[in-house]
Design a protein around this motif. Structure first.
Motif, PDB file in Angstrom:
ATOM      1  N   UNK A   7       0.912  -1.662   0.362  1.00  0.00           N
ATOM      2  CA  UNK A   7       0.014   0.102   0.130  1.00  0.00           C
ATOM      3  C   UNK A   7       1.006   1.374   0.299  1.00  0.00           C
ATOM      4  N   UNK A   8       2.204   1.218   0.243  1.00  0.00           N
ATOM      5  CA  UNK A   8       2.874   2.590   1.333  1.00  0.00           C
ATOM      6  C   UNK A   8       3.739   2.631  -0.341  1.00  0.00           C
ATOM      7  N   UNK A   9       4.140   1.228  -1.374  1.00  0.00           N
ATOM      8  CA  UNK A   9       4.726   1.407  -2.049  1.00  0.00           C
ATOM      9  C   UNK A   9       3.500   2.401  -3.461  1.00  0.00           C
ATOM     10  N   UNK A  10       2.502   2.054  -3.366  1.00  0.00           N
ATOM     11  CA  UNK A  10       0.970   2.168  -4.350  1.00  0.00           C
ATOM     12  C   UNK A  10       0.858   3.170  -3.834  1.00  0.00           C
ATOM     13  N   UNK A  11       1.425   3.792  -2.958  1.00  0.00           N
ATOM     14  CA  UNK A  11       1.231   5.459  -2.888  1.00  0.00           C
ATOM     15  C   UNK A  11       1.862   6.754  -2.996  1.00  0.00           C
ATOM     16  N   UNK A  37      -9.283  -8.997  -0.946  1.00  0.00           N
ATOM     17  CA  UNK A  37     -10.629  -7.909  -0.662  1.00  0.00           C
ATOM     18  C   UNK A  37      -9.618  -6.606  -0.645  1.00  0.00           C
ATOM     19  N   UNK A  38      -8.831  -6.354   0.206  1.00  0.00           N
ATOM     20  CA  UNK A  38      -7.841  -5.220   0.034  1.00  0.00           C
ATOM     21  C   UNK A  38      -7.202  -5.169  -0.871  1.00  0.00           C
ATOM     22  N   UNK A  39      -6.575  -6.184  -1.171  1.00  0.00           N
ATOM     23  CA  UNK A  39      -5.484  -5.902  -2.398  1.00  0.00           C
ATOM     24  C   UNK A  39      -5.889  -5.984  -3.795  1.00  0.00           C
ATOM     25  N   UNK A  44      -6.921  -2.001  -8.066  1.00  0.00           N
ATOM     26  CA  UNK A  44      -8.362  -1.124  -8.512  1.00  0.00           C
ATOM     27  C   UNK A  44      -7.759   0.483  -8.822  1.00  0.00           C
ATOM     28  N   UNK A  45      -7.475   0.317  -7.929  1.00  0.00           N
ATOM     29  CA  UNK A  45      -6.287   1.550  -7.237  1.00  0.00           C
ATOM     30  C   UNK A  45      -5.581   1.866  -8.636  1.00  0.00           C
ATOM     31  N   UNK A  46      -4.473   1.497  -8.033  1.00  0.00           N
ATOM     32  CA  UNK A  46      -3.133   2.036  -8.920  1.00  0.00           C
ATOM     33  C   UNK A  46      -3.673   1.837 -10.758  1.00  0.00           C
TER      34      UNK A  46
END
Length: 108
Positions: A7-11, A37-39, A44-46
């Motif tokens: 998550x941090x790397x995606x942000x 679910x979270x992954x 999707x955010x990426x």
């Protein structure tokens, strides 16, 4: 740990590293429903954040990650998550222009 790192790397817009880290989280804890679910939400955010030049490489990596997740889910018998990951793989294939493969995933 790997999920939080992903998550941090995606942000930080380090999408390839984020996907790899999230894959590792799923391999370590494949039975954790909330993690799947979270992954999926992070994937999707990426996809939403990508610019046109980044899309082809990252989409290919996401396709591989969805396929790996599907293999794990088939192995451990998680039908609900399997349907979600097949659907998301189909959407990603569709967005990447792989129409024939996308249709196959929607027919599962």
């Amino acid at each position: 740990v790997y999920y939080s790192k992903g998550v941090t790397l995606a942000n930080l817009n380090k999408y390839e590293e984020a996907i790899i880290s999230l894959d590792q989280a799923l391999e370590i804890k494949p039975d954790e429903e909330a993690l799947w679910n979270a992954t999926n939400e992070v994937f999707e955010l990426i996809k939403q954040r990508l610019n046109i030049l980044e899309k082809k490489n990252i989409f290919n990596l996401l396709i591989q990650s969805y396929q790996k997740g599907i293999e794990i889910l088939q192995h451990i018998g998680k039908p609900n998550q399997l349907l979600k990951f097949n659907y998301q793989l189909g959407r990603t294939l569709l967005e990447n222009g792989n129409y024939t493969e996308a249709i196959k995933k929607f027919e599962v």
